[in-house]
Structure formats: structure tokens, C-alpha cells
Design an enzyme around this catalytic site. Sequence first.
Site, PDB file in Angstrom:
ATOM      1  N   CYS A  27      82.264 -10.872  -4.089  1.00 37.56           N
ATOM      2  CA  CYS A  27      81.713 -10.548  -5.407  1.00 37.56           C
ATOM      3  C   CYS A  27      82.770 -10.913  -6.437  1.00 37.56           C
ATOM      4  O   CYS A  27      83.573 -11.813  -6.216  1.00 37.56           O
ATOM      5  CB  CYS A  27      81.283  -9.085  -5.484  1.00 37.56           C
ATOM      6  SG  CYS A  27      82.634  -7.911  -5.283  1.00 37.56           S
ATOM      7  N   HIS A 560      81.117  -4.051 -15.032  1.00 42.78           N
ATOM      8  CA  HIS A 560      80.580  -3.933 -13.670  1.00 42.78           C
ATOM      9  C   HIS A 560      79.576  -2.782 -13.648  1.00 42.78           C
ATOM     10  O   HIS A 560      79.946  -1.605 -13.650  1.00 42.78           O
ATOM     11  CB  HIS A 560      81.721  -3.668 -12.681  1.00 42.78           C
ATOM     12  CG  HIS A 560      81.343  -3.840 -11.242  1.00 42.78           C
ATOM     13  ND1 HIS A 560      80.533  -2.948 -10.578  1.00 42.78           N
ATOM     14  CD2 HIS A 560      81.668  -4.800 -10.336  1.00 42.78           C
ATOM     15  CE1 HIS A 560      80.373  -3.339  -9.323  1.00 42.78           C
ATOM     16  NE2 HIS A 560      81.046  -4.469  -9.150  1.00 42.78           N
TER      17      HIS A 560
END
Length: 638
Positions: A27, A560
Site C-alpha cells: 500500500c 489515510h
Amino acid sequence: MGKYHELAEKIVTNVGGKDNINSLTHCITRLRFKLKDESIAQDEVLKNMDGVVTVMKSGGQYQVVIGNHVPDVFAEVIDVAGISGDSEESASGGNLFNRLIDILSGCFQPFLGALCAAGMIKGLNALLVFIGTRGVFEYTTTTGTYVMLNAIGDSIFMFMPVILGYTSAKKFRLNPMIGIVIGAALCYPTIQGSALQAAFTATAAEGAAAPYSLLGLPAYETFLGIPWVGATYTSSVVPIIFIVAFAAQIQRLAKSIIPPVIQTFVVPFMVLLISLPVGFLVIGPVISMLTDLLSSGFQSLMDFSPVMYGLLLGFFWQVLVIFGLHWSVVPLNIMQITTLGYSQVLVAMFGASFAQTAVVAAMYFKLKDQKLKSLCPPAIISGIFGVTEPAIYGITLPKKMPFFYSMIGGSVAGAFLMINGNTSYTSGGLGVFGIFNYITPEGDARGMWIAIAAILIAATIGFGLTMAFWKDDTVEEAVEGQTAMTVRKEVITSPIEGTIAPLSSAQDEAFAQGILGKGILIHPSKGEVVAPFDGTVMTLFPTKHAIGLISENGLELLIHVGLDTVQLNGTYFEAHVQQGDKVVRGQKLLSFDKDALVKAGYTIETPVLVTNTADYLDIIESDKKEVVCSDDLITALV
């Protein structure tokens, strides 16, 4: 071997070796392993390893936290482990054009150093011929020294398919040795168009039937009854890339059906037997025709208005470099030089690097920030030799207007070069070494003097505009009890509406400890993320759960949304921008269904982090309890 190769080897060893790896993805900051046995992984060794931030275990994944450069480490790890990685981030944003640019840059970048060296040798040879024609000493195109230097400089251009066969094989995950063989086959003397045409002539002289032809091109006999179109592939650029890409697909298919015990020799046999005939019969001729059409299109544009072409390419060249889009033009330039012996495609960009360098020189005299000022001399030196990235990213681009002044200087120099019909006879020399690119093989140096004049034009305009109009925006602030010092600050407004909390309260340990950067935690009350400053989308994952931004002043921010939301593969998320997009403060970036996320069992707490905190004196978080998107959230002091 990349810069993270050694780190990758240590990571693979300490997660239990490649045999312990079931799969690997990544990620925005982490390598996400699925291991056969997590108990044999060396947690503490990994945590204390240089280049590794920490280790996390969550959602059945063994997560090695790396930071923003995780894509580079990921590429090295899958190479070391010999696995096929399924990254959660598609290269270059995922659209077709960006993938094409990524492929071209990946194929050409590995040998640019050798290409530059070869071009410089050819330029030196041309310079020596020029001096020889002036009677200084005897040096002609027939002397032994010229012949040897010409062979050294010309070899990489002559056997370009072999070089690209290797680099493109690495890019497409084909066996590199197979890529070399394919490139060598394209250079084999008797299959070149000129050799085939000679064979036609000899056959016709003996009274044989007329040769086949296809679309007006000559053909030599047949392959399994199919006309073989004659084309010349020595010094070619594009056909080898497409043939290798096709060969990689054949290799993947062959490995899936051929027993492992005989794959070592049967797979290469099948790949060569299928890909090369298809390459000679279909891919090569079609791609050659298309590249000829593209080359003719550029030439037509230059013929229509050389001045306009020079102005535009000179003005936008540095912008193209920033976004990697110059790779759409560089191969065409190399192709023309290797096939025609000359090219004008990139002539107009020659002054851009000197305009950039001169702007930095002017800024040196006007900068108040001593730290930034100290970066100018090394940036000037590298710029003289054609490497302007330190100047662009470190100095001019963050200040905006100086970068624009360099674009103007490059534009005027580009128009000047095109008006005078300058032509490049080799590709390679950068910066001051590039002036030799414009000497003809016979020693005519008129183009070199025009190039030197273009350098003076670009540098004068860039330096003059900066000295005349640019003012340093650094603010002098007096700090109580201390000598006045230079302080700059950048304010980040809240990208999300909601309540805020200290980052240390985050449920994710990596965020809570601040090891990925300093920042703040937001508990969203609305499922919308907006731009907290004017800048660029640096990273946007297909899963849309996280976005990385860089401000116009160089601040890097990570937003995030949620914990482990990467596992949703984009469900409940929608992106309103793409990677590489320019954004303005308040512009909508992402939308997410916060209620659906909570119902699915995910926490939606959202860390907002400054990931390059080492570049700042301090990061100051807001002391408010609730924020809306117009409120100041973080202040970064430089």
C-alpha cells in the site's frame, strides 16, 4: 540492481525466505506479506534494520513498514524473491498513456549513461574532424583513429535492438537472455531489408517469379506460405519493444502448460519459435510503418512552422520532464538518428537546461534563506552538465516564478534553434557536451556555433528576468530574545470535517508512534476529502483509501482514511482526481461512505501526516476540538 537491492535481500531473508512467502502486495507505506508461517519471521531483526520503520501484524498480513519509497523496495523484493507481485498500485496511475510512458522510460533509462557516453564519443570524433579540416593536424573520416572512435560511439546505435531486447525483457519480466537473442535476431544481416532486396534482384535476374509484396513493401519468399515483408531492423528502436512484450506473453503461457522439469530449455524454444516469426511477419512491419508515419507527422509540424514548434517545445520541455512525458518524444529522436543519421525532433529543447541554470544563478544573489542559497552552487554545476533535477525540484519549482522565467528562456532559445535549422547528428551529450551533437560527421561546425548562441540567449533571458522581476518571498521574523532569523511557514487546512485528536491516540501503532511522520488524527463527520493546499496528487491508490499530496512549496502530506481499509479494494470509496493532477485548496479529492465503512466493521479515524517532517523546524497541530475544511489544521515551520 537497484539502490534497495541489499535491503530487499535482508527483508526476504528475515521474513523466512522466499519459500515462506505466499503473496506480496503493497500500500502507500507498507509491504504486505502473506506468509506461510509468521512465527519464523524475525520481527526484532526487521524492526532494527536500516530502511525499515517497524513491523505490524494485522488482518492476516505481515506488514513491513517502509515509508513513501515502498514501491521501489517492493520492486526489488519481488525480484529477489522471484515471485510475481500483485501490487495494489498500478504503475503511473493506471491509464493507457501513463503505462506507455512508464514502459518507454523503463526500457530506455537503464542505458542512458552508456548512450550519453557513446554520443559524446561521436561528438568528439566530429569535433576532431572539424579541427582537422582547419589544417591543425591530419584527421579525416578515413584515418584509423576516426574509424575506431566511430565504431566505439556508433555500436550502441547500430545494435540498439540488442540493448533494448535486454532492458525491455526486464521490464516485461521476460527471460533477459531471450530478450537479447530476439534483439540479435533483428540485427541478423541476411534478414535486413537491403539484404532481402538484393536477394530479390538476384532471383529476378535468374528468371524466377516476381517476389511477393505487401502494402507496396518488398517481400522475400515466404514463411509457411506467408509473404515475408522486408524491413531493416538494425538501429531500430520501437519494434523490439513490441516483439519482446509479445514474447513475454508467450513465456507466461508456456510456463503454465510445460512441466517444470523441462521448462529450462523448452520454454525458450517455444518463445523464440513463436515470437520471432510473428515479429518478422506482423509486428515488425506494422510498427515500422506506424513509426514512419509518426516521424513524418513531426517533420510536417516542423515544416509547417519551425518557429512555433521551437517556441512550444522549448517552453514546455521542463514540464514534460517533470511528469515524465518527455519519454513520448525521446525514442522518436533516437529512432531518427539511428535510421537517418540526424534529427530535429529535440533540437528546440537544448536551451532549456541553460535557462534553468541561469535562473538559479540569479536566485543565488537574491535569496534570503541561507539553507536554500547553499543549494544553488551544486545545482548550477550539475545544470551546466545537463542535470537540472536538483535545480527544478529543490529551488525553482517551489518558488514558482523563477521556474516560469526558465521556461521563457528555453522557449526563445528553441525558436532561435529552429529558425536556423539546427540539426542533431548524434544523441547523448548533455549540457555543454551537447554542443558537439550539432557538428556534422564531415566536420561542419556551423550547428555548434548556433547551439552556443542559443545557450547565451537562454541563459541571458533566464538570468535577466529573475534579477529584474523576482523577489524572495521569505519573511523575516524577529524571535523574542534572539537575533532575527529567517522563518517560513506553510499552513495546511483541514482536508476533512470532523473532530480532531492527537495522533498518539490512533489505533494503528505505526501512526500513533509518529514513525511515519508528524500530524493529527481526524474522526470524520462527513465522508469527503478536499485538498488542504494548492499542489499535486503525488500518489493515489486504486483502492482510493489513501492519497499523497505535495504542495507547491514541497510539503508532502499523507491522508489515510480508516484502518485496514485497503482490504476493501476501493469499495465505498470514490476518487475525483487522478495521480499527477494539479489541485487547488478546497477541491474535492475523495468521497467515502462512512456509515457503510463503520457498518462493515472498519474504524474511519483518519491520520493526516506530514511525511517529510525532517525538512521542517517544527510541525504545529491545531488545538481545536472540531474542524471544518476551511480551518487551519497544521502549520509547518521551515
